[in-house]
Design a protein around this motif. Structure first.
Motif, PDB file in Angstrom:
ATOM      1  N   GLU A 111       0.848  -1.194   0.000  1.00 43.70           N
ATOM      2  CA  GLU A 111       0.000   0.000   0.000  1.00 43.70           C
ATOM      3  C   GLU A 111       0.885   1.247   0.000  1.00 43.70           C
ATOM      4  O   GLU A 111       1.867   1.327   0.749  1.00 43.70           O
ATOM      5  N   THR A 112       0.548   2.183  -0.866  1.00 40.68           N
ATOM      6  CA  THR A 112       1.265   3.461  -0.882  1.00 40.68           C
ATOM      7  C   THR A 112       0.240   4.594  -0.843  1.00 40.68           C
ATOM      8  O   THR A 112      -0.975   4.372  -1.002  1.00 40.68           O
ATOM      9  N   ILE A 113       0.712   5.812  -0.671  1.00 41.80           N
ATOM     10  CA  ILE A 113      -0.184   6.967  -0.619  1.00 41.80           C
ATOM     11  C   ILE A 113      -0.872   7.163  -1.964  1.00 41.80           C
ATOM     12  O   ILE A 113      -2.058   7.503  -2.038  1.00 41.80           O
ATOM     13  N   GLU A 114      -0.154   6.927  -3.064  1.00 38.31           N
ATOM     14  CA  GLU A 114      -0.692   7.210  -4.394  1.00 38.31           C
ATOM     15  C   GLU A 114      -1.467   6.042  -5.000  1.00 38.31           C
ATOM     16  O   GLU A 114      -2.217   6.216  -5.957  1.00 38.31           O
ATOM     17  N   GLY A 115      -1.266   4.826  -4.470  1.00 42.22           N
ATOM     18  CA  GLY A 115      -1.986   3.704  -5.063  1.00 42.22           C
ATOM     19  C   GLY A 115      -1.579   2.375  -4.453  1.00 42.22           C
ATOM     20  O   GLY A 115      -0.753   2.318  -3.529  1.00 42.22           O
ATOM     21  N   PHE A 116      -2.162   1.299  -5.003  1.00 46.88           N
ATOM     22  CA  PHE A 116      -1.947  -0.046  -4.484  1.00 46.88           C
ATOM     23  C   PHE A 116      -1.090  -0.828  -5.475  1.00 46.88           C
ATOM     24  O   PHE A 116      -1.418  -0.925  -6.662  1.00 46.88           O
ATOM     25  N   LEU A 117       0.032  -1.375  -4.997  1.00 48.82           N
ATOM     26  CA  LEU A 117       0.978  -2.113  -5.843  1.00 48.82           C
ATOM     27  C   LEU A 117       0.721  -3.612  -5.736  1.00 48.82           C
ATOM     28  O   LEU A 117       0.535  -4.141  -4.639  1.00 48.82           O
ATOM     29  N   ILE A 118       0.709  -4.303  -6.877  1.00 48.33           N
ATOM     30  CA  ILE A 118       0.576  -5.768  -6.915  1.00 48.33           C
ATOM     31  C   ILE A 118       1.601  -6.304  -7.907  1.00 48.33           C
ATOM     32  O   ILE A 118       1.804  -5.713  -8.969  1.00 48.33           O
ATOM     33  N   ALA A 119       2.250  -7.443  -7.544  1.00 48.17           N
ATOM     34  CA  ALA A 119       3.248  -8.040  -8.449  1.00 48.17           C
ATOM     35  C   ALA A 119       3.085  -9.554  -8.485  1.00 48.17           C
ATOM     36  O   ALA A 119       2.690 -10.180  -7.502  1.00 48.17           O
ATOM     37  N   SER A 120       3.407 -10.127  -9.640  1.00 44.64           N
ATOM     38  CA  SER A 120       3.479 -11.575  -9.831  1.00 44.64           C
ATOM     39  C   SER A 120       4.892 -11.881 -10.309  1.00 44.64           C
ATOM     40  O   SER A 120       5.337 -11.333 -11.304  1.00 44.64           O
ATOM     41  N   VAL A 121       5.621 -12.777  -9.592  1.00 45.47           N
ATOM     42  CA  VAL A 121       7.050 -12.969  -9.838  1.00 45.47           C
ATOM     43  C   VAL A 121       7.351 -14.444 -10.051  1.00 45.47           C
ATOM     44  O   VAL A 121       6.855 -15.305  -9.319  1.00 45.47           O
ATOM     45  N   ASP A 122       8.186 -14.747 -11.060  1.00 44.76           N
ATOM     46  CA  ASP A 122       8.590 -16.120 -11.423  1.00 44.76           C
ATOM     47  C   ASP A 122      10.110 -16.212 -11.287  1.00 44.76           C
ATOM     48  O   ASP A 122      10.845 -15.667 -12.088  1.00 44.76           O
ATOM     49  N   CYS A 123      10.586 -16.907 -10.239  1.00 50.61           N
ATOM     50  CA  CYS A 123      12.025 -17.029  -9.998  1.00 50.61           C
ATOM     51  C   CYS A 123      12.602 -18.245 -10.714  1.00 50.61           C
ATOM     52  O   CYS A 123      11.885 -19.187 -11.040  1.00 50.61           O
ATOM     53  N   THR A 124      13.907 -18.224 -10.933  1.00 53.64           N
ATOM     54  CA  THR A 124      14.593 -19.370 -11.527  1.00 53.64           C
ATOM     55  C   THR A 124      14.405 -20.602 -10.641  1.00 53.64           C
ATOM     56  O   THR A 124      14.569 -20.535  -9.429  1.00 53.64           O
ATOM     57  N   GLY A 125      14.048 -21.748 -11.251  1.00 50.59           N
ATOM     58  CA  GLY A 125      13.914 -22.998 -10.501  1.00 50.59           C
ATOM     59  C   GLY A 125      12.579 -23.139  -9.824  1.00 50.59           C
ATOM     60  O   GLY A 125      11.721 -22.244  -9.865  1.00 50.59           O
ATOM     61  N   HIS A 126      12.372 -24.303  -9.206  1.00 50.52           N
ATOM     62  CA  HIS A 126      11.176 -24.530  -8.396  1.00 50.52           C
ATOM     63  C   HIS A 126      11.590 -25.337  -7.178  1.00 50.52           C
ATOM     64  O   HIS A 126      12.759 -25.704  -7.023  1.00 50.52           O
ATOM     65  N   GLY A 127      10.636 -25.629  -6.284  1.00 47.49           N
ATOM     66  CA  GLY A 127      10.989 -26.360  -5.079  1.00 47.49           C
ATOM     67  C   GLY A 127      11.849 -25.505  -4.163  1.00 47.49           C
ATOM     68  O   GLY A 127      11.743 -24.275  -4.113  1.00 47.49           O
ATOM     69  N   VAL A 128      12.779 -26.153  -3.425  1.00 45.91           N
ATOM     70  CA  VAL A 128      13.595 -25.455  -2.424  1.00 45.91           C
ATOM     71  C   VAL A 128      14.482 -24.376  -3.060  1.00 45.91           C
ATOM     72  O   VAL A 128      14.518 -23.248  -2.560  1.00 45.91           O
ATOM     73  N   PRO A 129      15.211 -24.652  -4.192  1.00 54.86           N
ATOM     74  CA  PRO A 129      16.018 -23.573  -4.785  1.00 54.86           C
ATOM     75  C   PRO A 129      15.160 -22.373  -5.199  1.00 54.86           C
ATOM     76  O   PRO A 129      15.548 -21.227  -4.992  1.00 54.86           O
ATOM     77  N   GLY A 130      13.999 -22.651  -5.803  1.00 52.17           N
ATOM     78  CA  GLY A 130      13.112 -21.561  -6.201  1.00 52.17           C
ATOM     79  C   GLY A 130      12.605 -20.775  -5.002  1.00 52.17           C
ATOM     80  O   GLY A 130      12.450 -19.544  -5.057  1.00 52.17           O
ATOM     81  N   ALA A 131      12.339 -21.476  -3.899  1.00 58.84           N
ATOM     82  CA  ALA A 131      11.835 -20.806  -2.699  1.00 58.84           C
ATOM     83  C   ALA A 131      12.884 -19.837  -2.133  1.00 58.84           C
ATOM     84  O   ALA A 131      12.559 -18.737  -1.682  1.00 58.84           O
ATOM     85  N   PHE A 132      14.168 -20.265  -2.147  1.00 59.31           N
ATOM     86  CA  PHE A 132      15.235 -19.354  -1.708  1.00 59.31           C
ATOM     87  C   PHE A 132      15.249 -18.087  -2.563  1.00 59.31           C
ATOM     88  O   PHE A 132      15.388 -16.974  -2.064  1.00 59.31           O
ATOM     89  N   MET A 133      15.104 -18.283  -3.885  1.00 58.77           N
ATOM     90  CA  MET A 133      15.082 -17.120  -4.781  1.00 58.77           C
ATOM     91  C   MET A 133      13.884 -16.218  -4.491  1.00 58.77           C
ATOM     92  O   MET A 133      13.964 -14.993  -4.581  1.00 58.77           O
ATOM     93  N   SER A 134      12.730 -16.830  -4.143  1.00 54.17           N
ATOM     94  CA  SER A 134      11.538 -16.017  -3.865  1.00 54.17           C
ATOM     95  C   SER A 134      11.754 -15.135  -2.631  1.00 54.17           C
ATOM     96  O   SER A 134      11.250 -14.020  -2.563  1.00 54.17           O
TER      97      SER A 134
END
Length: 605
Positions: free
Chosen positions: A451-474
């Motif tokens: 939340e910011t004064i000027e508006g509401f920020l939303i993001a969708s992010v895809d990190c390298t890998g999945h599982g435990v390595p991907g979770a570290f990146m997230s």
């Protein structure tokens, strides 16, 4: 007349290529008495490109004959690996998998690291040819692991080259470049010009596939320079044609023509069908772009006639190979029949003696059999107890690991955008939905808000890998998003800050830094105009809008560059300002849903 000319060229192809025959391998085998060395000779011969298919049956018979004398597990494993390698000659990928998996099981039991490396590489190659890219990747990674342990740099480079090719086929540009650059660095370190030129060529083709033709041209010219130095005629032909295609993509059509001409001529003289046809097709398209339509049409006709002639010659070659195989098998069958007749006569003469001896030792054998049956019973009982214990230990370890990952899942979920904030800013549960299903308990993808004064920020992010390595990146991604949003609420500026933060967190500006990164899409719903305008910026991830009472998708394109990885600190991400109406739907997403492999053919959606 033209058609006859191209057919004549193709007959030159057929007789110019001189693959290694079975006779030359048999001559070498005749000089060796050690059966283990014979297997090594056949394994190396079947690994080379261009071994004639008529060699398959004769070399297979030798392996069967040699293998009958083997009793040691190591010898049996090497024999299976050689049989699997021999299957490559016929393109029998199922056969490669059958023998290499059996060999791998024995090598695992023996803890034979070299055998494990070769078996994993063979399995990965067969899966790649069957287009099962996930399993191919898995086994190439295993081959690299063992190659690193053995300090076998060439096998490491080959493994990274294959993984890079797989990522290129899957259009994963960053990952493909990452592995091909490792291949290039090792090849340069080994001072292997053939491998280095191939690596430059592969990197150039990755950039070309991603429409980065200027970058592609740089690497393809490097590949051509090395191949000219070592006089690799086949490689020079391919490099010239690749450069011609790249210049055509840059609309530098006149510059492309000399490369096409030289590449086509070299491909013809070196007997390379694929390069020759590729060059003809590329040159025809290039002439068409130059406006030389009549010449382009003539070139296209030559291409079609040549392709038809290739198919005809290949059919005749296959018929000839079948005839050779038939004659070879017939000779082997006649020889086998003669041996059986001799064995039958010998057996008849000694039949009486065998009956007398058999009667005498039958009683002894029965006592021996009883002894071994009892001994086997006791051993099986002990093995069953040990196996039960081992299974219990494995189950306990698996439970501990799963419990640990499940706890990590709770930690990761606590870092995702809270429902309370989403409900507050998006009009309650009816105003939005989230589809979030980690593949391996924890995820490399995540969603974020602020939340910011000027508006509401939303993001969708895809990190390298999945599982435990991907979770570290997230975790790294979430932390750096928070820091970037604390400094600015402009989406493109947040992505720039995220890029710098990720590179700093992973030490990517140093030689030893990781090259991992992430794709992201971020929007700001502006408060000043009651949410009717949004700001958007994306790094390889688009924004979709479906307007009210329509069924078409507005695809707002992202910046074609990932966050982190191979970017610079000065990377700029494009921003978009969009106007919305009540009832419009907007979608942010990663590629996780469409990138899953499944169905009976194990294909992506």
């Amino acid at each position: 007349m033209n058609k006859l000319f191209y057919v004549a060229i193709l007959f030159l192809f057929a007789f110019d290529v001189k693959p290694q025959s079975a006779d030359s391998v048999l001559t070498e085998l005749g000089k060796v008495k050690d059966n283990v060395k014979k297997i090594q000779i056949i394994y190396k011969a079947s690994s080379k490109k261009g071994v004639k298919k008529d060699a398959f049956n004769r070399l297979s018979l030798i392996l069967d004959s040699v293998g009958n004398t083997f009793t040691k597990e190591k010898e049996k494993a090497d024999l299976l690996l050689a049989k699997g390698n021999l299957k490559k000659i016929k393109g029998d990928f199922e056969g490669v998998l059958e023998y290499d998996f059996k060999a791998l099981k024995l090598f695992d039991n023996l803890k034979d690291t070299t055998g494990q490396m070769n078996a994993h590489y063979g399995i990965g190659w067969a899966y790649y040819k069957k287009e099962n890219l996930i399993y191919a990747n898995k086994h190439f990674y295993s081959a690299i692991f063992y190659a690193q342990f053995l300090k076998n740099k060439k096998q490491c480079a080959d493994g990274h080259s294959m993984i890079g090719t797989i990522f290129k086929d899957r259009k994963k540009v960053d990952s493909a470049l990452f592995h091909q650059n490792i291949n290039l660095n090792i090849s340069i370190e080994l001072k292997n010009d053939v491998m280095t030129a191939s690596a430059y060529n592969d990197i150039g083709l990755i950039y070309k596939r991603n429409d980065q033709n200027e970058k592609a041209l740089e690497y393809l010219i490097k590949a051509l320079t090395i191949r000219q130095k070592i006089n690799d005629k086949r490689g020079i032909a391919g490099a010239n044609i690749n450069i011609g295609n790249t210049l055509k993509g840059l609309k530098r059509n006149k510059e492309a023509m000399p490369y096409y001409n030289k590449g086509i001529e070299l491909a013809r003289s070196s007997g390379n069908f694929d390069f020759y046809l590729n060059g003809l097709a590329g040159r025809a398209k290039n002439l068409n772009q130059l406006g030389e339509y009549k010449t382009a049409a003539s070139e296209l006709i030559n291409y079609i006639e040549t392709k038809d002639s290739v198919a005809s010659i290949e059919l005749n070659k296959q018929i000839a190979e079948l005839e050779i195989n038939y004659q070879t098998e017939k000779k082997d069958a006649d020889l086998k029949l003669q041996k059986e007749q001799i064995r039958a006569k010998t057996s008849e003469n000694s039949k009486q003696k065998i009956l007398i001896i058999a009667s005498a030792i039958a009683l002894i054998l029965s006592f021996i059999a009883i002894f071994f049956i009892y001994r086997s019973f006791k051993l099986n009982k002990q093995n069953a107890i040990q196996l039960s214990h081992n299974n219990a230990v494995i189950e306990e370890k698996n439970r501990e690991i799963t419990d640990s990952i499940n706890y990590a899942k709770l930690i990761q979920q606590s870092l995702l955008a809270p429902d309370e904030i989403l409900d507050k800013n998006l009009g309650g549960k009816e105003g939005y939905f989230i589809l979030y299903k980690p593949k391996a308990i924890v995820s490399g993808d995540f969603y974020w808000c602020a939340e910011t004064i000027e508006g509401f920020l939303i993001a969708s992010v895809d990190c390298t890998g999945h599982g435990v390595p991907g979770a570290f990146m997230s975790l790294i991604g979430k932390e750096n998003l928070d820091k970037a949003a604390a400094k600015t609420n402009i989406p493109e500026a947040i992505l720039s800050g995220l890029n710098k933060g990720v590179k700093r967190s992973l030490s990517q500006n140093t030689a030893n830094g990781s090259k991992d990164g992430m794709d992201a899409a971020i929007i700001k719903i502006n408060k000043k105009n009651s949410g009717t305008t949004i700001d958007y910026s994306g790094a390889n991830r688009p924004l979709w809008i479906i307007r009210k009472n329509t069924n078409t998708v507005e695809d707002i394109k992202p910046t074609k560059q990932a966050v982190g990885g191979f970017t610079t600190d000065e990377q700029i991400f494009e921003g978009h300002k969009l106007i919305l109406s009540k009832g419009d739907m907007i979608y942010l997403f990663t590629d996780g849903y469409a990138d899953q492999f499944g169905s009976s053919k194990n294909k992506k959606m």
